[in-house]
Design an enzyme around this catalytic site. Sequence first.
Site, short mmCIF file in Angstrom:
data_model
loop_
_atom_site.label_atom_id
_atom_site.label_comp_id
_atom_site.label_asym_id
_atom_site.label_seq_id
_atom_site.Cartn_x
_atom_site.Cartn_y
_atom_site.Cartn_z
N ASP A 161 22.91 -9.89 -16.58
CA ASP A 161 23.04 -10.90 -17.64
C ASP A 161 23.50 -10.32 -18.97
OD1 ASP A 161 20.58 -9.67 -17.98
OD2 ASP A 161 19.41 -11.51 -17.96
N ASP A 204 11.21 -6.01 -22.79
CA ASP A 204 10.75 -6.62 -21.54
C ASP A 204 9.91 -5.73 -20.64
OD1 ASP A 204 12.01 -8.93 -22.29
OD2 ASP A 204 13.76 -8.62 -21.05
#
Length: 794
Positions: free
Chosen positions: A75, A486
């Site tokens: 992504d 993350d």
Amino acid sequence: MRRTRIFTAVLALAAGLLGGSAPTLAAPALAAPAPKADVAADTYTWKNARIDGGGFVPGVVFNRKEKNLVYARTDIGGAYRWQQSTRTWTPLLDSIGWDDWGHTGVVSLASDSVDPDKVYAAVGTYTNGWDPTNGAVLRSGDRGGSWQKTDLPFKLGGNMPGRGMGERLAIDPNKDCVLYLGAPSGKGLWRSTDSGVTWSQVANFPNAGDYVQDSSDTSGYASDNQGIVWVTFDESTGTAGSATKTIYVGVADKDNAVYRSTDAGVTWTRLAGQPTGHLAHKGVLDAENGYLYLAYSDKGGPYDGGKGQLWRYATATGTWTDISPVAEADTSYGFGGLTVDRQHPGTVMATAYSSWWPDTQIFRSTDSGATWTQAWDYTSYPDRSNRYTMDVSSSPWLTFGANPSPPEQTPKLGWMTESLEIDPFDSDRMMYGTGATLYGTEDLTEWDSGGRFAVKPMVRGLEETAVNDLAAPPSGGAQLFSALGDIGGFRHADLTKVPSMMYTSPTFTTTTSLDFAETSPSTVVRVGDLDSGPHIAFSTDDGADWFAGTDPSGVSGGGTVAAAPDGSRFVWSPAGTGVQYTTGFGSSWSASSGIPAGATVESDRVDPKTFYGFKSGKFYVSSDGGATFTASSANGLPSGDSVRFKALPGTKGDVWLAGGASDGAYGLWHSTDGGTSFTELANVEQADTIGFGKAAPGASYRTLYTSAKIGGVRGIFRSTDEGATWIRINDDAHQWGWTGAAITGDPRVYGRVYVSTNGRGVIYGDTSDTSGRSPEGRDGHGGSCSSCGAYGAT
């Protein structure tokens, strides 16, 4: 899992880095290049500090003509090609430069099954203002070794909601000069008839989509129309060299999700009788049996989705059949991943992509969806029986250091499992992407014979982390500490090996800043974001083990942190409250005075009582351990907050400051009096990071590294003479998009530099110079040295 990474672009926007569709779009002629710095005489070898994965893999694409030709898209971290001989992935988009950083987000990828040398990528990271550039279609005739580009008149969203749906980009399997691209944001369906060189909007396509995740989101991130989400050809309706007649298109519209053309795209109609109330994430055709399979969810994903269905459409009769393996009322997830075994087309597989708890689920049918089995079942709740085994020894951190209670297991089978593909040449090989890695198996058919298929990471070489901070200590067992989005970050004792575990105790979702005590580097501190619990942690054994500190009142996020050189005290500027200081390890905190909330903080690397801060063009200094700060009289510094500064080890009061924005002060400044005054380096046009490494042989000053614009070119630069001259040490093939978060040299290895990226992990470079001499300034004067690519002050 990937949501926090959108904020990297917001920060870039604040730094000034991020600056109706036309009916026909042509590829522009290549523009005359800007003045370029010469590639340095001292060339570099670039590698990743191995983490292996770390991000969302929304797409895996197998070529249908050539065995072992496989691509993966990420992504925000580019695209990759599989190398069967080494069982690794090769990055394909490292040549994307600073100005086009958004093109590291890949919304779709297509591999040509007529000419396997050809591959296409639709690129762009955000459809809102976070990404200043429009999307583009990249095309390659050498399997991604090099690319040509056609810019589009609209944005694409590789990191937007709905990015797991697809593929949006598709090549006509019979006439490969014809391609289709589904656009977001209401821009419709686009077609190229010259192998991706020019594109035209398909004017008569009836529906540009209407689904948005959250219409109230004023940022434009969740409120964008997810648009046209997949294109599928029925190869049986064409012959080689002639356009395929039947094409199916998926639209983000819960009532009108699937359209078809039977005249090669001249006219389009909504498929009659189709189910409504859901979005079709995937549409996969089994042309041999005449079935179009569709995976539906009530949401666009890849995070959300509470209800789902699987349907089969008989292309010859128009009959729709609900083949859901679980009644919709019993689902708590949507279906996303979808694949057909091309060797045995009656075999179909699908995933419950949004099943976060207790685990994802994978479903398999060998009779075209009439009956299903699943990867795991409950025996007697909460106990479960698995049809698979998992071995994550190559990426041991995938257990996340967790010790869950049943029915959760560690490692998990996955989450955000929107990509799932069976090798068209090998029924035993399957790959699927998750929010943290790419898994695979090579004995899949054990599923059907009552055995257990083996799942392992198939991700080596694919590095997809967003880097917030880096620190390389001068001694000890750790070579490098990283602060990541993350997945928190890692302590690397060996750059060539995957660390056994991310930071734990506590485990931050995102680490925002870290530091070590310069003269006592076994003391390390990190801060980060966490839904609940402390936002600061300490280590006294070189980052091997950690313990939590205590938050002062009001803390909502990590911010920045600084350690005194002897480890005796710390200054912390967290989100949610003002700057704080402590002695010891944060059992209690006191508010600093004289410095605004949100300031970036750093420590002097010699004096344990001296700390520095920066906020909105002002530099602040504390000489009492962070209790009080005083604004420096230095002026001319950048007015914004996109500034990174560091104090030089070994010399009190030696401070370097980089940053700014294109509409104001933007460059590199140096202070030798503890920030009382700064001198701007005239030979640096723009700079965003500054770091120090081991001095060059014969040099007395530390080596400087920066991500900057010097000599008219953006790149990674090195100076061995205190900034008098610079050489570019990367090249146009190694740019990695945006590298503005952090940089540091290695204090133990001359020439080694660690570079942050926003999606390609931690890059490190080693010099090829074995002469013991540094090329910067060898001619003995400032200015530009044409023989070595050095740029200096005149």
